[in-house]
Scaffold this active site. Structure first.
Site, PDB file in Angstrom:
ATOM      1  CE  LYS A 157      -4.128   1.735   2.301  1.00  0.00           C
ATOM      2  NZ  LYS A 157      -5.032   1.705   1.143  1.00  0.00           N
TER       3      LYS A 157
HETATM    4  C1  LIG Z   1      -6.497   0.184  -4.070  1.00  0.00           C
HETATM    5  C2  LIG Z   1      -7.243  -0.358  -2.885  1.00  0.00           C
HETATM    6  N1  LIG Z   1      -7.811  -1.580  -3.000  1.00  0.00           N
HETATM    7  C3  LIG Z   1      -8.495  -2.138  -1.957  1.00  0.00           C
HETATM    8  C4  LIG Z   1      -8.647  -1.457  -0.762  1.00  0.00           C
HETATM    9  C5  LIG Z   1      -9.403  -2.152   0.365  1.00  0.00           C
HETATM   10  O1  LIG Z   1      -8.484  -2.530   1.369  1.00  0.00           O
HETATM   11  P1  LIG Z   1      -8.990  -2.646   2.893  1.00  0.00           P
HETATM   12  O2  LIG Z   1      -9.195  -1.260   3.387  1.00  0.00           O
HETATM   13  O3  LIG Z   1      -7.869  -3.353   3.621  1.00  0.00           O
HETATM   14  O4  LIG Z   1     -10.272  -3.432   2.890  1.00  0.00           O
HETATM   15  C6  LIG Z   1      -8.091  -0.171  -0.603  1.00  0.00           C
HETATM   16  C7  LIG Z   1      -8.257   0.565   0.702  1.00  0.00           C
HETATM   17  N2  LIG Z   1      -8.366   1.978   0.499  1.00  0.00           N
HETATM   18  C8  LIG Z   1      -8.033   2.770   1.669  1.00  0.00           C
HETATM   19  C9  LIG Z   1      -7.618   4.166   1.299  1.00  0.00           C
HETATM   20  C10 LIG Z   1      -8.690   5.038   0.716  1.00  0.00           C
HETATM   21  C11 LIG Z   1      -8.134   6.446   0.403  1.00  0.00           C
HETATM   22  O5  LIG Z   1      -8.812   7.152  -0.364  1.00  0.00           O
HETATM   23  O6  LIG Z   1      -7.078   6.812   0.931  1.00  0.00           O
HETATM   24  C12 LIG Z   1      -9.175   2.701   2.686  1.00  0.00           C
HETATM   25  O7  LIG Z   1     -10.283   2.208   2.335  1.00  0.00           O
HETATM   26  O8  LIG Z   1      -8.935   3.110   3.850  1.00  0.00           O
HETATM   27  C13 LIG Z   1      -7.363   0.368  -1.673  1.00  0.00           C
HETATM   28  O9  LIG Z   1      -6.769   1.578  -1.573  1.00  0.00           O
END
Ligand SMILES: Cc1[nH+]cc(COP(=O)(O)O)c(CN[C@@H](CCC(=O)O)C(=O)O)c1O
Length: 303
Positions: A157
């Site tokens: 991330k």
């Molecule tokens: C690209 C991406 N894919 C999947 C997810 C889902 O991951 P999880 O949160 O572990 O279920 C997130 C979280 N996106 C984070 C950041 C958003 C932002 O705009 O900054 C979030 O949901 O916190 C992503 O950024």
């Protein structure tokens, strides 16, 4: 944005407005940061952080991929997160731990830059807009593909990955969509700019495989776990674009997005153009944990 009183930076809690970095920091020029998005919920049993250990482990994984030595242990990071939440007197909030390469020397070589750590907390409502958890959102398939394998690692991330996400998001917003869905470089459904995606068809729940340029999310994990406990068949599989157009239900998952129904894709209506029954039951079971604090799977850290 809802500011908070303090931000934790390298061991110190400092005023929000004083939490600044130098323009010559490596991260400003080269995108060299890793981060997490975590939610603390005001459950009926008190404030609790969802998937705290898992987020800290993923931050550690991201740091390993990018050869960043985080100068704090997982225990210290967890304590710092809890301290920041309590200092800012949040009952519920969004938590953003960030590790980035600071000053040292410019040039691509990151090894001469310092490693800095910050933790911000703020109150953040529904990610894709008000009332979307019930009414759903309109999205489009992006003209931008998700990150190609062996280029920018999607399992990290990392800040730089979100340049691709920004292109997806801007293109969607320009056409009045709430979000863009990216395909992988092979043309199969990958994920949204900030969410994972699920497709429901004939009672079976599909989601892209973790090797399809996605960030394998914890909300995705939670939804798969809850769905299997409820007796649904869940398949991680290649999903062709046209499956989106003939789906019975589609929803997005993420810490920020939680479980957001999709009501149309590229102007094709999805199901009855509102939250479907499978989405509703999964959303109910997920939100029940973070609202009641009843935690059958031990996902919550009460603070
Ligand atoms: C690209 C991406 N894919 C999947 C997810 C889902 O991951 P999880 O949160 O572990 O279920 C997130 C979280 N996106 C984070 C950041 C958003 C932002 O705009 O900054 C979030 O949901 O916190 C992503 O950024």
């Amino acid at each position: 944005m809802n500011k908070s009183a303090k931000i934790w930076m390298n061991g110190e809690l400092i005023d929000w407005n004083d939490a600044k970095i130098h323009i010559m920091s490596h991260v400003v020029h080269y995108g060299s940061s890793i981060f997490e998005g975590i939610r603390c919920y005001d459950t009926e049993k008190g404030s609790a952080i969802l998937f705290l250990d898992e987020h800290i482990k993923r931050l550690r994984d991201s740091s390993k991929i990018y050869r960043i030595e985080i100068p704090y242990s997982e225990k210290e990071l967890k304590e710092a997160i809890i301290s920041t939440i309590k200092t800012n007197e949040h009952k519920s909030c969004y938590v953003r731990p960030l590790v980035y390469r600071g000053q040292g020397a410019l040039g691509v070589n990151p090894y001469r830059a310092s490693i800095e750590v910050a933790i911000a907390t703020w109150e953040w409502g529904t990610y894709l807009g008000d009332d979307v958890l019930e009414n759903g959102v309109d999205v489009r398939v992006s003209s931008w593909s998700r990150l190609a394998p062996n280029t920018l690692p999607s399992w990290a991330k990392a800040g730089g990955n979100y340049l691709n996400s920004q292109l997806i998001k801007m293109e969607a917003l320009m056409d009045d969509y709430a979000e863009g869905l990216a395909l992988d470089i092979n043309g199969y459904v990958s994920e949204g700019s900030g969410e994972n995606i699920f497709v429901v068809r004939d009672g079976i729940i599909y989601t892209p495989m973790s090797a399809q340029s996605i960030l394998p999310g914890f909300t995705r994990f939670a939804v798969m776990h809850i769905a299997k406990k409820l007796g649904y068949e869940v398949r991680e599989s290649l999903i062709p674009r046209e499956a989106l157009y003939v789906a019975d239900e589609v929803f997005l998952t993420g810490t920020a997005a939680e479980i957001t129904p999709v009501r149309s894709i590229d102007k094709y209506p999805v199901g009855n153009e509102k939250r479907g029954p499978v989405t509703e039951v999964l959303q109910h079971n997920y939100l029940k944990i973070v609202q009641t604090g009843e935690d059958p799977y031990n996902w919550l850290t009460f603070i």
